[in-house]
Design a protein around this motif. Structure first.
Motif, PDB file in Angstrom:
ATOM      1  N   LEU A 107       0.802  -1.217   0.000  1.00 23.21           N
ATOM      2  CA  LEU A 107       0.000   0.000   0.000  1.00 23.21           C
ATOM      3  C   LEU A 107       0.840   1.275   0.000  1.00 23.21           C
ATOM      4  CD1 LEU A 107      -2.856  -1.138   2.394  1.00 23.21           C
ATOM      5  CD2 LEU A 107      -2.885  -0.984  -0.099  1.00 23.21           C
ATOM      6  N   LYS A 108       1.979   1.276   0.665  1.00 25.26           N
ATOM      7  CA  LYS A 108       2.805   2.497   0.746  1.00 25.26           C
ATOM      8  C   LYS A 108       3.473   2.833  -0.580  1.00 25.26           C
ATOM      9  CE  LYS A 108       3.838   2.365   5.639  1.00 25.26           C
ATOM     10  NZ  LYS A 108       4.859   2.198   6.667  1.00 25.26           N
ATOM     11  N   SER A 109       3.847   1.823  -1.352  1.00 25.19           N
ATOM     12  CA  SER A 109       4.630   2.085  -2.562  1.00 25.19           C
ATOM     13  C   SER A 109       3.937   1.674  -3.863  1.00 25.19           C
ATOM     14  CB  SER A 109       5.963   1.340  -2.476  1.00 25.19           C
ATOM     15  OG  SER A 109       5.736  -0.065  -2.543  1.00 25.19           O
ATOM     16  N   ASP A 110       2.816   1.000  -3.781  1.00 24.41           N
ATOM     17  CA  ASP A 110       2.119   0.437  -4.937  1.00 24.41           C
ATOM     18  C   ASP A 110       2.936  -0.645  -5.642  1.00 24.41           C
ATOM     19  OD1 ASP A 110      -0.287   1.713  -4.668  1.00 24.41           O
ATOM     20  OD2 ASP A 110       0.179   3.322  -6.074  1.00 24.41           O
ATOM     21  N   ARG A 111       3.994  -1.100  -5.025  1.00 29.48           N
ATOM     22  CA  ARG A 111       4.808  -2.188  -5.576  1.00 29.48           C
ATOM     23  C   ARG A 111       3.986  -3.474  -5.559  1.00 29.48           C
ATOM     24  NH1 ARG A 111       8.603  -5.080  -2.068  1.00 29.48           N
ATOM     25  NH2 ARG A 111       9.311  -6.791  -3.348  1.00 29.48           N
ATOM     26  N   VAL A 112       4.024  -4.220  -6.664  1.00 28.01           N
ATOM     27  CA  VAL A 112       3.280  -5.477  -6.755  1.00 28.01           C
ATOM     28  C   VAL A 112       4.247  -6.638  -6.588  1.00 28.01           C
ATOM     29  CG1 VAL A 112       1.849  -6.940  -8.229  1.00 28.01           C
ATOM     30  CG2 VAL A 112       1.484  -4.468  -8.199  1.00 28.01           C
ATOM     31  N   VAL A 113       3.868  -7.562  -5.719  1.00 30.77           N
ATOM     32  CA  VAL A 113       4.663  -8.752  -5.431  1.00 30.77           C
ATOM     33  C   VAL A 113       3.864  -9.957  -5.898  1.00 30.77           C
ATOM     34  CG1 VAL A 113       5.738 -10.122  -3.604  1.00 30.77           C
ATOM     35  CG2 VAL A 113       5.662  -7.638  -3.400  1.00 30.77           C
ATOM     36  N   LYS A 114       4.508 -10.885  -6.594  1.00 33.97           N
ATOM     37  CA  LYS A 114       3.849 -12.106  -7.066  1.00 33.97           C
ATOM     38  C   LYS A 114       4.254 -13.266  -6.159  1.00 33.97           C
ATOM     39  CE  LYS A 114       4.225 -10.701 -11.883  1.00 33.97           C
ATOM     40  NZ  LYS A 114       4.785 -11.077 -13.186  1.00 33.97           N
ATOM     41  N   ILE A 115       3.242 -14.047  -5.735  1.00 35.87           N
ATOM     42  CA  ILE A 115       3.466 -15.186  -4.855  1.00 35.87           C
ATOM     43  C   ILE A 115       2.895 -16.437  -5.517  1.00 35.87           C
ATOM     44  CG2 ILE A 115       3.053 -16.167  -2.565  1.00 35.87           C
ATOM     45  CD1 ILE A 115       4.526 -13.517  -2.374  1.00 35.87           C
ATOM     46  N   ASP A 116       3.725 -17.467  -5.695  1.00 39.32           N
ATOM     47  CA  ASP A 116       3.274 -18.754  -6.212  1.00 39.32           C
ATOM     48  C   ASP A 116       2.373 -19.397  -5.156  1.00 39.32           C
ATOM     49  OD1 ASP A 116       3.124 -21.082  -7.835  1.00 39.32           O
ATOM     50  OD2 ASP A 116       4.788 -21.992  -6.724  1.00 39.32           O
ATOM     51  N   ALA A 117       1.235 -19.945  -5.568  1.00 48.59           N
ATOM     52  CA  ALA A 117       0.290 -20.495  -4.598  1.00 48.59           C
ATOM     53  C   ALA A 117      -0.559 -21.587  -5.230  1.00 48.59           C
ATOM     54  CB  ALA A 117      -0.610 -19.386  -4.073  1.00 48.59           C
ATOM     55  N   ARG A 118      -1.216 -22.342  -4.373  1.00 48.31           N
ATOM     56  CA  ARG A 118      -2.201 -23.308  -4.853  1.00 48.31           C
ATOM     57  C   ARG A 118      -3.486 -22.553  -5.156  1.00 48.31           C
ATOM     58  NH1 ARG A 118      -2.530 -27.919  -0.343  1.00 48.31           N
ATOM     59  NH2 ARG A 118      -3.333 -26.111   0.757  1.00 48.31           N
ATOM     60  N   PRO A 119      -4.203 -22.960  -6.198  1.00 56.57           N
ATOM     61  CA  PRO A 119      -5.469 -22.289  -6.504  1.00 56.57           C
ATOM     62  C   PRO A 119      -6.441 -22.280  -5.323  1.00 56.57           C
ATOM     63  CG  PRO A 119      -4.817 -23.625  -8.362  1.00 56.57           C
ATOM     64  CD  PRO A 119      -3.866 -23.961  -7.222  1.00 56.57           C
ATOM     65  N   SER A 120      -6.535 -23.386  -4.609  1.00 57.15           N
ATOM     66  CA  SER A 120      -7.505 -23.465  -3.510  1.00 57.15           C
ATOM     67  C   SER A 120      -7.214 -22.440  -2.421  1.00 57.15           C
ATOM     68  CB  SER A 120      -7.521 -24.878  -2.917  1.00 57.15           C
ATOM     69  OG  SER A 120      -6.215 -25.260  -2.494  1.00 57.15           O
ATOM     70  N   ASP A 121      -5.952 -22.293  -2.030  1.00 61.09           N
ATOM     71  CA  ASP A 121      -5.595 -21.294  -1.018  1.00 61.09           C
ATOM     72  C   ASP A 121      -5.829 -19.892  -1.560  1.00 61.09           C
ATOM     73  OD1 ASP A 121      -4.744 -23.136   0.967  1.00 61.09           O
ATOM     74  OD2 ASP A 121      -2.784 -23.308  -0.004  1.00 61.09           O
ATOM     75  N   SER A 122      -5.453 -19.680  -2.812  1.00 59.97           N
ATOM     76  CA  SER A 122      -5.624 -18.368  -3.447  1.00 59.97           C
ATOM     77  C   SER A 122      -7.089 -17.965  -3.466  1.00 59.97           C
ATOM     78  CB  SER A 122      -5.092 -18.403  -4.877  1.00 59.97           C
ATOM     79  OG  SER A 122      -3.749 -18.791  -4.900  1.00 59.97           O
ATOM     80  N   ILE A 123      -7.957 -18.884  -3.817  1.00 58.93           N
ATOM     81  CA  ILE A 123      -9.400 -18.614  -3.885  1.00 58.93           C
ATOM     82  C   ILE A 123      -9.945 -18.328  -2.487  1.00 58.93           C
ATOM     83  CG2 ILE A 123     -11.658 -19.656  -4.383  1.00 58.93           C
ATOM     84  CD1 ILE A 123     -10.117 -21.217  -6.691  1.00 58.93           C
ATOM     85  N   ALA A 124      -9.538 -19.134  -1.517  1.00 66.01           N
ATOM     86  CA  ALA A 124     -10.020 -18.952  -0.140  1.00 66.01           C
ATOM     87  C   ALA A 124      -9.637 -17.576   0.402  1.00 66.01           C
ATOM     88  CB  ALA A 124      -9.469 -20.054   0.762  1.00 66.01           C
ATOM     89  N   ILE A 125      -8.426 -17.125   0.120  1.00 66.10           N
ATOM     90  CA  ILE A 125      -7.981 -15.804   0.589  1.00 66.10           C
ATOM     91  C   ILE A 125      -8.673 -14.699  -0.208  1.00 66.10           C
ATOM     92  CG2 ILE A 125      -5.992 -14.292   0.961  1.00 66.10           C
ATOM     93  CD1 ILE A 125      -4.291 -16.917   1.139  1.00 66.10           C
ATOM     94  N   ALA A 126      -8.806 -14.897  -1.515  1.00 68.22           N
ATOM     95  CA  ALA A 126      -9.468 -13.893  -2.362  1.00 68.22           C
ATOM     96  C   ALA A 126     -10.897 -13.636  -1.895  1.00 68.22           C
ATOM     97  CB  ALA A 126      -9.453 -14.344  -3.820  1.00 68.22           C
ATOM     98  N   LEU A 127     -11.613 -14.688  -1.534  1.00 71.42           N
ATOM     99  CA  LEU A 127     -12.992 -14.522  -1.069  1.00 71.42           C
ATOM    100  C   LEU A 127     -13.043 -13.714   0.222  1.00 71.42           C
ATOM    101  CD1 LEU A 127     -14.426 -18.064  -1.831  1.00 71.42           C
ATOM    102  CD2 LEU A 127     -15.029 -15.918  -2.965  1.00 71.42           C
ATOM    103  N   ARG A 128     -12.032 -13.852   1.058  1.00 75.74           N
ATOM    104  CA  ARG A 128     -11.999 -13.123   2.323  1.00 75.74           C
ATOM    105  C   ARG A 128     -11.596 -11.663   2.157  1.00 75.74           C
ATOM    106  NH1 ARG A 128     -11.656 -18.288   3.304  1.00 75.74           N
ATOM    107  NH2 ARG A 128     -12.307 -19.101   5.324  1.00 75.74           N
ATOM    108  N   THR A 129     -10.885 -11.366   1.102  1.00 74.44           N
ATOM    109  CA  THR A 129     -10.381 -10.005   0.908  1.00 74.44           C
ATOM    110  C   THR A 129     -11.153  -9.236  -0.173  1.00 74.44           C
ATOM    111  OG1 THR A 129      -8.724 -10.731  -0.702  1.00 74.44           O
ATOM    112  CG2 THR A 129      -8.046 -10.664   1.627  1.00 74.44           C
ATOM    113  N   GLY A 130     -12.067  -9.897  -0.857  1.00 73.66           N
ATOM    114  CA  GLY A 130     -12.824  -9.239  -1.917  1.00 73.66           C
ATOM    115  C   GLY A 130     -12.023  -9.048  -3.192  1.00 73.66           C
ATOM    116  N   CYS A 131     -10.972  -9.812  -3.329  1.00 74.12           N
ATOM    117  CA  CYS A 131     -10.062  -9.717  -4.471  1.00 74.12           C
ATOM    118  C   CYS A 131     -10.660 -10.428  -5.695  1.00 74.12           C
ATOM    119  CB  CYS A 131      -8.749 -10.372  -4.048  1.00 74.12           C
ATOM    120  SG  CYS A 131      -7.596 -10.682  -5.352  1.00 74.12           S
ATOM    121  N   GLN A 132     -10.381  -9.899  -6.884  1.00 70.11           N
ATOM    122  CA  GLN A 132     -10.849 -10.512  -8.125  1.00 70.11           C
ATOM    123  C   GLN A 132     -10.032 -11.764  -8.452  1.00 70.11           C
ATOM    124  OE1 GLN A 132     -13.573  -9.629  -9.832  1.00 70.11           O
ATOM    125  NE2 GLN A 132     -13.855  -8.145  -8.204  1.00 70.11           N
ATOM    126  N   ILE A 133     -10.685 -12.726  -9.073  1.00 68.63           N
ATOM    127  CA  ILE A 133     -10.045 -13.975  -9.486  1.00 68.63           C
ATOM    128  C   ILE A 133     -10.099 -14.031 -11.010  1.00 68.63           C
ATOM    129  CG2 ILE A 133     -10.087 -16.497  -9.334  1.00 68.63           C
ATOM    130  CD1 ILE A 133     -11.717 -16.111  -6.693  1.00 68.63           C
TER     131      ILE A 133
END
Length: 176
Positions: A107-133
């Motif tokens: 948030l402070k720098s607008d720098r984007v970081v990419k994290i390798d993840a399993r789809p299931s974990d990614s989806i579960a976190i996205a639903l909690r944060t309101g993030c687009q899939i």
């Protein structure tokens, strides 16, 4: 659960979570999360583990456990560390295993970081944060027409309408 707005960027298909279902396969029931495109016509099935299926289902139902479960903890940590989920992308298929990338924005720098993840974990976190899939367009061939699915709600409605229906339970959303 999410607004249907047609959006496509950089070879990505915006999707929502249709649901998590038990599917009979290999002589046992397995959990599958179905991602549906914005036109509500094509679905990407992804086989996932039971704990992730339960976590996704809790998020879909808006259930907040008394204490944070793993995906809640991750979402809380991101917020406290000054990051937000920018997007989740289901981006590949390697030897029948889907891959995903979580895009975090500092948030402070607008720098984007990419994290390798399993789809299931990614989806579960996205639903909690309101993030687009999103799903990478290269995975279109793995998607199936939604009208080929027989979801449990549709099966029970069909049984009520069909007076000649036997009581055989169909465990697969793909139909008989």
């Amino acid at each position: 659960m999410w607004l249907m707005v047609t959006e496509e960027k950089d070879g990505e298909i915006r999707v929502g979570v249709l649901g998590v279902y038990k599917v009979k396969g290999n002589d046992q029931e397995e959990d599958v999360v179905f991602l549906v495109d914005e036109s509500n016509r094509m679905v990407l099935p992804i086989w996932i583990g039971e704990p992730e299926a339960m976590s996704i289902q809790l998020a879909l139902q808006g259930v907040k456990p008394q204490r944070p479960i793993t995906h809640d903890l991750i979402a809380n940590m991101l917020e406290e560390l000054g990051y937000e989920m920018d997007k989740v992308k289901i981006d590949g298929l390697i030897k029948s295993v889907f891959t995903a990338t979580i895009y975090l924005k500092q948030l402070k720098s607008d720098r984007v970081v990419k994290i390798d993840a399993r789809p299931s974990d990614s989806i579960a976190i996205a639903l909690r944060t309101g993030c687009q899939i999103y799903v990478d367009r290269s995975l279109e061939g793995q998607m199936i027409p939604k009208d080929r699915l027989k979801l449990p709600e549709e099966l029970s409605a069909e049984k009520e309408e069909d007076e000649y229906s036997d009581d055989e339970e169909i465990n697969s959303p793909y139909g008989p």
